[in-house]
Scaffold this active site. Structure first.
Site, PDB file in Angstrom:
ATOM      1  N   GLU A   4     -12.132 -30.883   4.500  1.00  0.00           N
ATOM      2  CA  GLU A   4     -13.506 -31.335   4.943  1.00  0.00           C
ATOM      3  C   GLU A   4     -13.062 -31.770   6.622  1.00  0.00           C
ATOM      4  O   GLU A   4     -12.112 -32.507   6.690  1.00  0.00           O
ATOM      5  CB  GLU A   4     -13.593 -32.833   4.197  1.00  0.00           C
ATOM      6  CG  GLU A   4     -13.659 -32.734   2.836  1.00  0.00           C
ATOM      7  CD  GLU A   4     -13.469 -34.105   2.037  1.00  0.00           C
ATOM      8  OE1 GLU A   4     -14.495 -34.891   2.394  1.00  0.00           O
ATOM      9  OE2 GLU A   4     -12.512 -34.243   1.417  1.00  0.00           O
ATOM     10  N   LYS A  62     -24.237 -30.574  -1.115  1.00  0.00           N
ATOM     11  CA  LYS A  62     -25.025 -31.875  -0.970  1.00  0.00           C
ATOM     12  C   LYS A  62     -26.265 -32.037   0.191  1.00  0.00           C
ATOM     13  O   LYS A  62     -27.463 -32.113  -0.268  1.00  0.00           O
ATOM     14  CB  LYS A  62     -24.188 -33.077  -0.491  1.00  0.00           C
ATOM     15  CG  LYS A  62     -23.089 -33.453  -1.605  1.00  0.00           C
ATOM     16  CD  LYS A  62     -22.290 -34.460  -1.206  1.00  0.00           C
ATOM     17  CE  LYS A  62     -20.973 -34.849  -2.032  1.00  0.00           C
ATOM     18  NZ  LYS A  62     -21.477 -35.604  -3.312  1.00  0.00           N
ATOM     19  N   ARG A  93     -17.613 -46.720   1.959  1.00  0.00           N
ATOM     20  CA  ARG A  93     -17.936 -45.514   2.629  1.00  0.00           C
ATOM     21  C   ARG A  93     -19.493 -45.687   2.897  1.00  0.00           C
ATOM     22  O   ARG A  93     -20.157 -45.593   1.823  1.00  0.00           O
ATOM     23  CB  ARG A  93     -17.664 -44.188   1.907  1.00  0.00           C
ATOM     24  CG  ARG A  93     -18.327 -43.091   2.665  1.00  0.00           C
ATOM     25  CD  ARG A  93     -18.141 -41.762   1.697  1.00  0.00           C
ATOM     26  NE  ARG A  93     -18.828 -41.733   0.449  1.00  0.00           N
ATOM     27  CZ  ARG A  93     -18.498 -40.732  -0.657  1.00  0.00           C
ATOM     28  NH1 ARG A  93     -17.686 -40.012  -0.315  1.00  0.00           N
ATOM     29  NH2 ARG A  93     -19.143 -40.889  -1.451  1.00  0.00           N
TER      30      ARG A  93
HETATM   31  C1  LIG Z   1     -16.456 -32.650   0.446  1.00  0.00           C
HETATM   32  C2  LIG Z   1     -16.936 -32.679  -0.888  1.00  0.00           C
HETATM   33  N1  LIG Z   1     -16.898 -31.164  -1.216  1.00  0.00           N
HETATM   34  C3  LIG Z   1     -17.399 -31.067  -2.641  1.00  0.00           C
HETATM   35  C4  LIG Z   1     -17.832 -31.918  -3.373  1.00  0.00           C
HETATM   36  C5  LIG Z   1     -18.338 -31.386  -4.749  1.00  0.00           C
HETATM   37  O1  LIG Z   1     -19.738 -31.335  -5.051  1.00  0.00           O
HETATM   38  P1  LIG Z   1     -20.481 -31.362  -6.347  1.00  0.00           P
HETATM   39  O2  LIG Z   1     -20.073 -32.696  -6.963  1.00  0.00           O
HETATM   40  O3  LIG Z   1     -21.759 -31.241  -5.847  1.00  0.00           O
HETATM   41  O4  LIG Z   1     -19.731 -30.193  -7.103  1.00  0.00           O
HETATM   42  C6  LIG Z   1     -18.039 -33.397  -3.056  1.00  0.00           C
HETATM   43  C7  LIG Z   1     -18.495 -34.386  -3.876  1.00  0.00           C
HETATM   44  O5  LIG Z   1     -18.575 -35.323  -3.725  1.00  0.00           O
HETATM   45  C8  LIG Z   1     -17.584 -33.703  -1.410  1.00  0.00           C
HETATM   46  O6  LIG Z   1     -17.517 -34.766  -1.309  1.00  0.00           O
END
Ligand SMILES: Cc1ncc(COP(=O)(O)O)c(C=O)c1O
Length: 440
Positions: A208, A270, A404
């Site tokens: 991330e 998201k 957060r």
């Molecule tokens: C950075 C990141 N990637 C992936 C996900 C996973 O996404 P999902 O819950 O839609 O599978 C999240 C969920 O919080 C996230 O914060």
């Protein structure tokens, strides 16, 4: 609106618990930054739902797009394409650098990362994937294997080849060297460890750009350029997971633009669907050609569904028309200023960090040792809810307790001021109550 019929049983009588406790009240309505419970109580939503409602809840353009989609098609056979899906693929390609030109549209972030890991492995012919401590990439098995913030215990072996790098967190330096400013030592030590553990099959790093669930960790300038060069040296692909950071929250369309590094692969989720389940894995023409040739398959029930694609087009329109990137920066400044004011006032706030409308507030027992105060944090979070402010507290193992704070990009100044005032009141009350108990 017709109300669903409920029996007299407890609300969670037939629901599996999946982690965080269920909120004590049922939520019936949501608009903009506000949600209302079943007794009509108004609550400010400073989590944007689960970080997806960046345009605010039920933005009129999203509602309109859903209605329009009902005039066309909602769902189709996985091998069929529709105008919204084609338009969205073209729109993303136009926004992204030329090598990020091919999208696969799925439903959740976990799924998009799962597909990215499969593509990275198939293309490279290698299988080791390096994630970051404190990272969150999803709950499907592959994605979960490179999650290091929570949920690793109890399920047996993770995906073979899952390795980790330490997150560059200067407030709790992972190599116990820096304090408040990361000098990059953790990255060098981290890659030494990766090399030592590797079986010679390093496929990718997944990250991330700003680690969110891991406590809002903003890497120092130049950090991602160094990571990219470490990856290039080893023939590894760099995958950015921009589930939370793409489309405005950090004041830009994509966080990689801010950091000046283009990833080899990108995942979006998201914020792309504005509250509807939609995700995308984005790769190059060359990788698509190679993986297709090698037999890549990833059809799911909702791959290339027209409904969420139609909504995503509206999300991208609103982002541009309402100038939400600039707005996120302006509102983020105000929010940050309010949080720093609270830090000056309340000892429990050890650190305020982040940018745009992704802010982290770290709660400590002692500003010198930086020991986390998760219990008081949880009590303040609960008091905020009673006073009409929904906040998310994330715990990073035994190391940290962090709010957060991420309201929708459409949040108003008045809502930010109201939220900060509620937080101020809740901290004051809970801390005063705690010291009374301690004295008593
Ligand atoms: C950075 C990141 N990637 C992936 C996900 C996973 O996404 P999902 O819950 O839609 O599978 C999240 C969920 O919080 C996230 O914060």
């Amino acid at each position: 609106m017709s109300k669903p019929h409920l029996t007299n049983e407890p609300w969670d009588a037939h629901l599996i618990r999946y982690g965080m406790p269920f909120a004590k009240r049922l939520i019936e309505r949501a608009r903009g930054t506000l949600i209302w419970d079943s007794e009509g109580r108004e609550i400010l939503d400073f989590t944007s739902g689960q970080m997806c409602a960046t345009l605010g809840h039920n933005h009129p353009r999203i509602v309109e797009a859903i209605q329009e989609a009902c005039e066309g098609a909602l769902h189709l056979f996985s091998g069929m394409l529709s105008p919204p899906v084609v338009a969205l693929s073209q729109r993303l390609a136009a926004m992204l650098p030329p090598h990020l030109s091919k999208s696969l549209f799925l439903s959740t972030g976990g799924e998009a990362n799962e597909a990215a890991l499969k593509l990275a492995k198939m293309h490279s012919g290698r299988y080791e994937v390096v994630g970051y401590t404190g990272s969150w990439h999803g709950m499907t098995s592959g994605a979960q294997s490179v999650n290091y913030v929570a949920g690793r215990q109890g399920y047996g072996p993770m995906m073979p080849g899952a390795l980790s790098l330490p997150a560059p967190n200067p407030y709790h330096c992972p190599v116990r060297r820096c304090r408040d400013a990361c000098d990059g030592t953790c990255l060098e030590v981290g890659f030494d460890m990766v090399d030592a553990q590797s079986t010679g099959s390093l496929a990718a790093v997944i990250a991330e750009p700003v680690e969110s669930s891991g406590g809002v960790i903003v890497p120092p300038d130049g950090y991602w350029r160094k990571v990219k060069s470490h990856c290039d040296k080893r023939g590894m692909l760099l995958i950015f997971d921009e589930a939370q950071t793409a489309f405005g929250r950090l004041g830009c369309d994509f966080a990689f633009q801010h950091f000046g590094v283009e990833p080899d692969m990108l995942t979006l989720s998201k914020t792309l669907g504005g509250g509807l389940p939609l995700s995308a894995t984005v790769i190059s023409d060359a990788m698509d050609a190679d993986c297709h040739e090698k037999g890549f398959i990833h059809p799911t029930s909702h791959v290339s569904d027209p409904l969420p694609a139609h909504v995503a087009l509206a999300v991208l329109d609103v982002l541009a028309e309402e100038n939400l990137n600039a707005r996120a920066l302006a509102m983020g400044e105000r929010l940050g200023a309010g949080l720093r004011y609270l830090q000056d006032k309340h000892e429990i706030i050890g650190d305020v960090r982040g940018f745009g409308l992704l802010q982290g507030v770290e709660l400590v027992k002692d500003r010198e040792t930086r020991a986390p105060d998760a219990a008081t944090g949880r009590a303040i979070t609960a008091r905020c809810m009673e006073l009409g402010l929904s906040m998310n507290i994330v715990s990073v193992g035994s190391m940290a307790a962090i709010w957060r704070i991420a309201p929708p990009l459409t949040v108003t100044r008045e809502e930010i001021e109201r939220g900060v005032a509620i937080l101020d009141q809740a901290i004051g009350e809970v801390v005063a109550e705690g010291s009374k108990t301690a004295v008593g």
